[in-house]
Design a protein around this motif. Structure first.
Motif, mmCIF file in Angstrom:
data_model
loop_
_atom_site.group_PDB
_atom_site.id
_atom_site.type_symbol
_atom_site.label_atom_id
_atom_site.label_comp_id
_atom_site.label_asym_id
_atom_site.label_seq_id
_atom_site.Cartn_x
_atom_site.Cartn_y
_atom_site.Cartn_z
ATOM 1 N N ASP A 64 -86.559 -30.236 -58.408
ATOM 2 C CA ASP A 64 -86.513 -29.193 -57.380
ATOM 3 C C ASP A 64 -86.991 -29.697 -56.020
ATOM 4 O O ASP A 64 -86.544 -29.219 -54.984
ATOM 5 C CB ASP A 64 -87.374 -27.994 -57.783
ATOM 6 C CG ASP A 64 -86.763 -27.198 -58.931
ATOM 7 O OD1 ASP A 64 -85.536 -27.275 -59.125
ATOM 8 O OD2 ASP A 64 -87.524 -26.498 -59.624
ATOM 9 N N THR A 65 -87.922 -30.642 -56.040
ATOM 10 C CA THR A 65 -88.495 -31.139 -54.791
ATOM 11 C C THR A 65 -88.566 -32.654 -54.798
ATOM 12 O O THR A 65 -88.586 -33.290 -55.853
ATOM 13 C CB THR A 65 -89.921 -30.577 -54.573
ATOM 14 O OG1 THR A 65 -90.761 -31.078 -55.600
ATOM 15 C CG2 THR A 65 -89.927 -29.055 -54.573
ATOM 16 N N GLU A 101 -95.395 -31.760 -49.695
ATOM 17 C CA GLU A 101 -94.061 -31.751 -49.082
ATOM 18 C C GLU A 101 -93.888 -30.427 -48.365
ATOM 19 O O GLU A 101 -94.273 -29.381 -48.878
ATOM 20 C CB GLU A 101 -92.982 -31.890 -50.164
ATOM 21 C CG GLU A 101 -91.572 -31.876 -49.638
ATOM 22 C CD GLU A 101 -90.524 -32.046 -50.732
ATOM 23 O OE1 GLU A 101 -89.333 -32.019 -50.389
ATOM 24 O OE2 GLU A 101 -90.893 -32.213 -51.903
ATOM 25 N N GLY A 102 -93.301 -30.471 -47.213
ATOM 26 C CA GLY A 102 -93.009 -29.236 -46.516
ATOM 27 C C GLY A 102 -93.337 -29.322 -45.052
ATOM 28 O O GLY A 102 -93.801 -30.334 -44.541
ATOM 29 N N TYR A 145 -95.058 -27.462 -50.677
ATOM 30 C CA TYR A 145 -95.128 -27.728 -52.112
ATOM 31 C C TYR A 145 -95.997 -28.960 -52.314
ATOM 32 O O TYR A 145 -95.951 -29.877 -51.510
ATOM 33 C CB TYR A 145 -93.718 -27.973 -52.679
ATOM 34 C CG TYR A 145 -93.687 -27.975 -54.178
ATOM 35 C CD1 TYR A 145 -93.736 -26.786 -54.898
ATOM 36 C CD2 TYR A 145 -93.632 -29.162 -54.875
ATOM 37 C CE1 TYR A 145 -93.731 -26.791 -56.281
ATOM 38 C CE2 TYR A 145 -93.626 -29.172 -56.257
ATOM 39 C CZ TYR A 145 -93.668 -27.984 -56.956
ATOM 40 O OH TYR A 145 -93.677 -27.984 -58.325
ATOM 41 N N GLU A 192 -91.760 -34.016 -56.559
ATOM 42 C CA GLU A 192 -91.653 -34.079 -58.019
ATOM 43 C C GLU A 192 -90.901 -35.342 -58.447
ATOM 44 O O GLU A 192 -91.276 -35.999 -59.421
ATOM 45 C CB GLU A 192 -90.936 -32.848 -58.570
ATOM 46 C CG GLU A 192 -91.749 -31.579 -58.506
ATOM 47 C CD GLU A 192 -90.928 -30.372 -58.873
ATOM 48 O OE1 GLU A 192 -91.368 -29.631 -59.774
ATOM 49 O OE2 GLU A 192 -89.847 -30.163 -58.274
ATOM 50 N N ARG A 197 -94.120 -20.499 -55.585
ATOM 51 C CA ARG A 197 -93.798 -21.037 -54.274
ATOM 52 C C ARG A 197 -94.237 -19.988 -53.264
ATOM 53 O O ARG A 197 -94.036 -18.804 -53.464
ATOM 54 C CB ARG A 197 -92.310 -21.310 -54.139
ATOM 55 C CG ARG A 197 -91.832 -22.332 -55.161
ATOM 56 C CD ARG A 197 -90.429 -22.792 -54.843
ATOM 57 N NE ARG A 197 -89.861 -23.481 -55.964
ATOM 58 C CZ ARG A 197 -90.028 -24.771 -56.210
ATOM 59 N NH1 ARG A 197 -90.773 -25.502 -55.445
ATOM 60 N NH2 ARG A 197 -89.450 -25.334 -57.246
#
Length: 135
Positions: free
Chosen positions: A48-49, A8-9, A15, A52, A121
């Motif tokens: 958090d993401t 992700e990102g 991440y 996840e 991170r």
């Protein structure tokens, strides 16, 4: 055992998570399931993401194991520099008195706490060394 990864990102923040599964699932099927879960979760999730949140659903409903930091038994920092090698404190309960005798000598190898969570991170920045100089 088969392993899968979710990223992700964008170019600035990144991440990823790793999952495992006993039975192989084809890449196309995995992608389709992840996309379905992404659409369901993208506007509201408690982790958090997003990756996840997707990983948790893959574990609950599709037979995956989400290899999260909570499941780590040990984490070791490895470096060519001797003093930078250490066993990370996954509990965050680093103790300065650990293993010291009255002479101040350590009886056991030093265990250092990882700052923050065992997770990290990263932030990438572009650097142009010539940007501030005038030619």
């Amino acid at each position: 055992m088969h392993f899968y990864e979710l990223h992700e990102g964008d170019a600035d923040l990144f991440y990823d998570v790793v999952l495992s599964r006993d039975e192989e699932m084809g890449a196309d099927e995995f992608f389709t399931i992840v996309q379905t879960l992404r659409r369901q979760l993208q506007d509201s999730f408690d982790t958090d993401t997003l990756v996840e949140a997707i990983a948790e659903q893959l574990e609950r409903h599709y037979g995956f194991v989400f290899i999260s930091d909570d499941r780590l038994t040990a984490a070791v920092n490895v470096s060519k520099i001797e003093d930078d090698n250490f066993l990370a404190d996954l509990d965050g309960a680093g103790d300065d008195d650990r293993g010291e005798d009255e002479g101040g000598e350590d009886d056991e190898p030093e265990e250092r706490a990882v700052i923050g969570d065992a997770d990290y991170r990263g932030v990438y920045a572009q650097f142009d060394p010539d940007a501030g100089s005038q030619n």
